[in-house]
Design a protein around this motif. Structure first.
Motif, short mmCIF file in Angstrom:
data_model
loop_
_atom_site.label_atom_id
_atom_site.label_comp_id
_atom_site.label_asym_id
_atom_site.label_seq_id
_atom_site.Cartn_x
_atom_site.Cartn_y
_atom_site.Cartn_z
N VAL A 245 0.88 -1.17 0.00
CA VAL A 245 0.00 0.00 0.00
C VAL A 245 0.92 1.22 0.00
N PRO A 246 1.07 1.92 -1.13
CA PRO A 246 1.98 3.06 -1.18
C PRO A 246 1.46 4.24 -0.35
N GLN A 247 2.40 5.01 0.18
CA GLN A 247 2.05 6.18 0.99
C GLN A 247 3.17 7.21 0.91
N HIS A 248 2.81 8.45 1.22
CA HIS A 248 3.81 9.52 1.26
C HIS A 248 4.53 9.48 2.61
N SER A 249 5.80 9.86 2.59
CA SER A 249 6.58 9.99 3.82
C SER A 249 7.65 11.04 3.59
N ASP A 250 8.44 11.30 4.61
CA ASP A 250 9.54 12.25 4.48
C ASP A 250 10.56 11.75 3.47
N GLN A 251 10.60 10.44 3.25
CA GLN A 251 11.56 9.86 2.30
C GLN A 251 11.04 9.88 0.86
N GLY A 252 9.79 10.28 0.69
CA GLY A 252 9.16 10.26 -0.62
C GLY A 252 8.01 9.27 -0.62
N VAL A 253 7.88 8.49 -1.68
CA VAL A 253 6.84 7.47 -1.77
C VAL A 253 7.41 6.15 -1.28
N VAL A 254 6.73 5.55 -0.30
CA VAL A 254 7.23 4.31 0.30
C VAL A 254 6.08 3.32 0.45
N LEU A 279 2.27 6.46 -9.20
CA LEU A 279 1.63 6.12 -7.92
C LEU A 279 0.88 7.30 -7.31
N GLU A 280 1.00 8.47 -7.92
CA GLU A 280 0.43 9.67 -7.32
C GLU A 280 -1.06 9.53 -7.04
N MET A 283 -2.21 6.40 -3.96
CA MET A 283 -1.84 6.39 -2.54
C MET A 283 -2.94 5.76 -1.70
N GLY A 284 -2.55 4.85 -0.81
CA GLY A 284 -3.50 4.20 0.08
C GLY A 284 -4.25 3.05 -0.54
N GLN A 285 -4.00 2.77 -1.82
CA GLN A 285 -4.68 1.67 -2.50
C GLN A 285 -3.85 0.38 -2.42
N LYS A 286 -4.54 -0.75 -2.47
CA LYS A 286 -3.83 -2.03 -2.47
C LYS A 286 -3.27 -2.32 -3.85
N LEU A 287 -1.96 -2.48 -3.92
CA LEU A 287 -1.28 -2.80 -5.17
C LEU A 287 -0.42 -4.04 -4.97
N VAL A 288 0.16 -4.51 -6.05
CA VAL A 288 1.07 -5.65 -6.00
C VAL A 288 2.39 -5.23 -6.62
N LEU A 359 4.66 -2.76 -11.14
CA LEU A 359 3.52 -2.53 -10.23
C LEU A 359 2.22 -2.94 -10.92
N PHE A 360 1.38 -3.64 -10.16
CA PHE A 360 0.11 -4.12 -10.69
C PHE A 360 -1.05 -3.62 -9.83
N ASP A 361 -2.20 -3.43 -10.47
CA ASP A 361 -3.41 -3.11 -9.73
C ASP A 361 -3.81 -4.31 -8.87
N GLY A 362 -4.17 -4.02 -7.61
CA GLY A 362 -4.46 -5.10 -6.68
C GLY A 362 -5.75 -5.85 -7.00
N GLN A 363 -6.66 -5.22 -7.74
CA GLN A 363 -7.94 -5.86 -8.06
C GLN A 363 -7.89 -6.58 -9.41
N SER A 364 -7.52 -5.86 -10.45
CA SER A 364 -7.56 -6.41 -11.82
C SER A 364 -6.31 -7.20 -12.18
N GLY A 365 -5.20 -6.91 -11.50
CA GLY A 365 -3.94 -7.55 -11.83
C GLY A 365 -3.24 -6.95 -13.03
N VAL A 366 -3.79 -5.85 -13.58
CA VAL A 366 -3.20 -5.20 -14.77
C VAL A 366 -2.02 -4.34 -14.34
N ARG A 367 -0.96 -4.35 -15.14
CA ARG A 367 0.23 -3.54 -14.82
C ARG A 367 -0.11 -2.06 -14.91
N LEU A 368 0.36 -1.29 -13.95
CA LEU A 368 0.16 0.14 -13.98
C LEU A 368 0.93 0.72 -15.16
N GLY A 369 0.24 1.48 -15.98
CA GLY A 369 0.86 2.06 -17.16
C GLY A 369 0.72 1.20 -18.39
#
Length: 370
Positions: A245-254, A279-280, A283-288, A359-369
């Motif tokens: 589950v990606p999120q923003h932090s002081d280090q960037g996207v983690v 990933l912008e 954020m907060g979504q379930k990914l693989v 990176l893949f969508d957690g529901q459909s399994g399709v690659r992001l992009g």
């Protein structure tokens, strides 16, 4: 040789739809591999190209000519079968020449063509033997010779190497690759072996349940799989899939994962800054997160994020050693130092190349992009 176009091809047996609108445009001289598990429809599609199966809907064209209603013998194709299909009472020369004889070619011309093909396949010394006197690899060469001697517009291969042992498969793969390079022939090759697909193809069409999941070059399919099915099918060992589950932090996207080290589980923040743009909105979504074993390598001197992880099991493969780790409670395969399986134990440092991660969508399994 000729181009091959499959336009929205559908095949039904009663109410069962085996092929669901397959479209592939094959260039003149291109080597296409149809890859997929048993029952995905790849052999049915090959048989439709050959004319052994009818087309329920859509069109198949060879050299710009629609061949839906053209008899197999008039399509100018040649097919190499898994079972060789040789005549046991005929010699190698007679098996190769049989199709030419049926077409009424003069004997002198037949003999010349057979000799040319036999030399090309390096089996001119076997022409007087019967199939029972040949090895499996030699029989497959005869089956290939029978196809080559006709000089067809399109060659079709239906899992021709599946009956051979590992060493012979490797040799015949090399032979087929060499033949394609020499002849610049249009070829369609069916297999369930991903190594054959990756080593032979100009492009691979991956089928699942009668649909093309991805049609692309071997490199693109390996590095940019269209979805998790493709990513899991191609690659040996297969790609690791890690829920994040990606999120923003002081280090960037983690993204936080749980890694086992020194007998305990520890949280680890993966730096996904290289993928921040895509990933912008996620954020907060379930990914693989998809990581091939070669993206997780032993040592800390590589380019990537270093993590200490406990090795559960090692598997020596000769060229290198696979290390089984536990991340997020699941097995993850990494590549260890070649030839040192017995020295790899306990907690060690690994370098993760997150820039190459998929990176893949957690529901459909399709690659992001994709």
């Amino acid at each position: 040789m000729a181009s091959l176009t499959i336009n929205n091809a559908v095949k039904r047996y009663g109410q069962v739809e085996v092929l669901k609108g397959v479209s592939i445009d094959l260039r003149d001289g291109e080597f296409l591999v149809l890859l997929g598990a048993s029952g995905c429809g790849k052999s049915t599609l090959l048989n439709m190209i050959a004319g052994l199966e009818s087309v329920t809907e859509g069109e198949i064209s060879i050299g710009g000519r629609v061949v839906n209603d053209v008899h197999p013998k008039d399509r100018d194709i040649a097919m190499v079968f898994q079972s060789y299909a040789l005549y046991p009472t005929m010699t190698v020369a007679q098996n190769i020449a049989f199709g030419l004889e049926m077409r009424g070619m003069p004997k002198a011309e037949r003999q010349q063509r057979v000799l040319e093909v036999a030399k090309l396949l390096q089996m001119d010394h076997l022409l007087d033997r019967k199939p029972s006197q040949l090895s499996g690899g030699q029989r497959q060469r005869v089956a290939m010779g029978r196809a080559l001697v006709r000089d067809p517009e399109v060659f079709l291969f239906d899992e021709p190497l599946s009956n051979l042992d590992a060493k012979l498969r490797l040799e015949m793969r090399t032979e087929i690759k060499r033949l394609h390079k020499r002849l610049n022939a249009t070829m369609v090759y069916v297999t369930h072996d991903q190594i054959e697909a990756l080593t032979l193809a100009d492009r691979i069409a991956i089928l699942k349940d009668g649909e093309v999941q991805q049609l692309a070059s071997p490199a693109e399919i390996y590095e940019q799989p269209a979805n998790m099915f493709v990513a899991g099918l191609v690659g040996s060992p297969p790609m690791n899939f890690i829920d994040i589950v990606p999120q923003h932090s002081d280090q960037g996207v983690v993204a936080e994962i749980i890694v086992r080290a020194d007998g305990q589980e520890h949280p680890l923040l993966l730096d996904l800054s290289a993928h921040a743009a895509r990933l912008e909105t996620r954020m907060g979504q379930k990914l693989v997160l998809g990581l091939r074993p070669e993206m997780i390598t032993q040592g800390s001197d590589g380019s990537g994020q270093v993590v200490a992880a406990e090795i559960d099991v090692t598997e020596a493969t000769g060229a290198d050693t696979l290390c089984v780790l536990t991340w997020n409670g699941k097995e993850v395969l990494a590549r260890g130092t070649s030839g040192y399986a017995r020295l790899l134990e306990g907690t060690m440092e690994f370098c993760i190349d997150l820039d190459r991660a998929v990176l893949f969508d957690g529901q459909s399994g399709v690659r992001l992009g994709a």
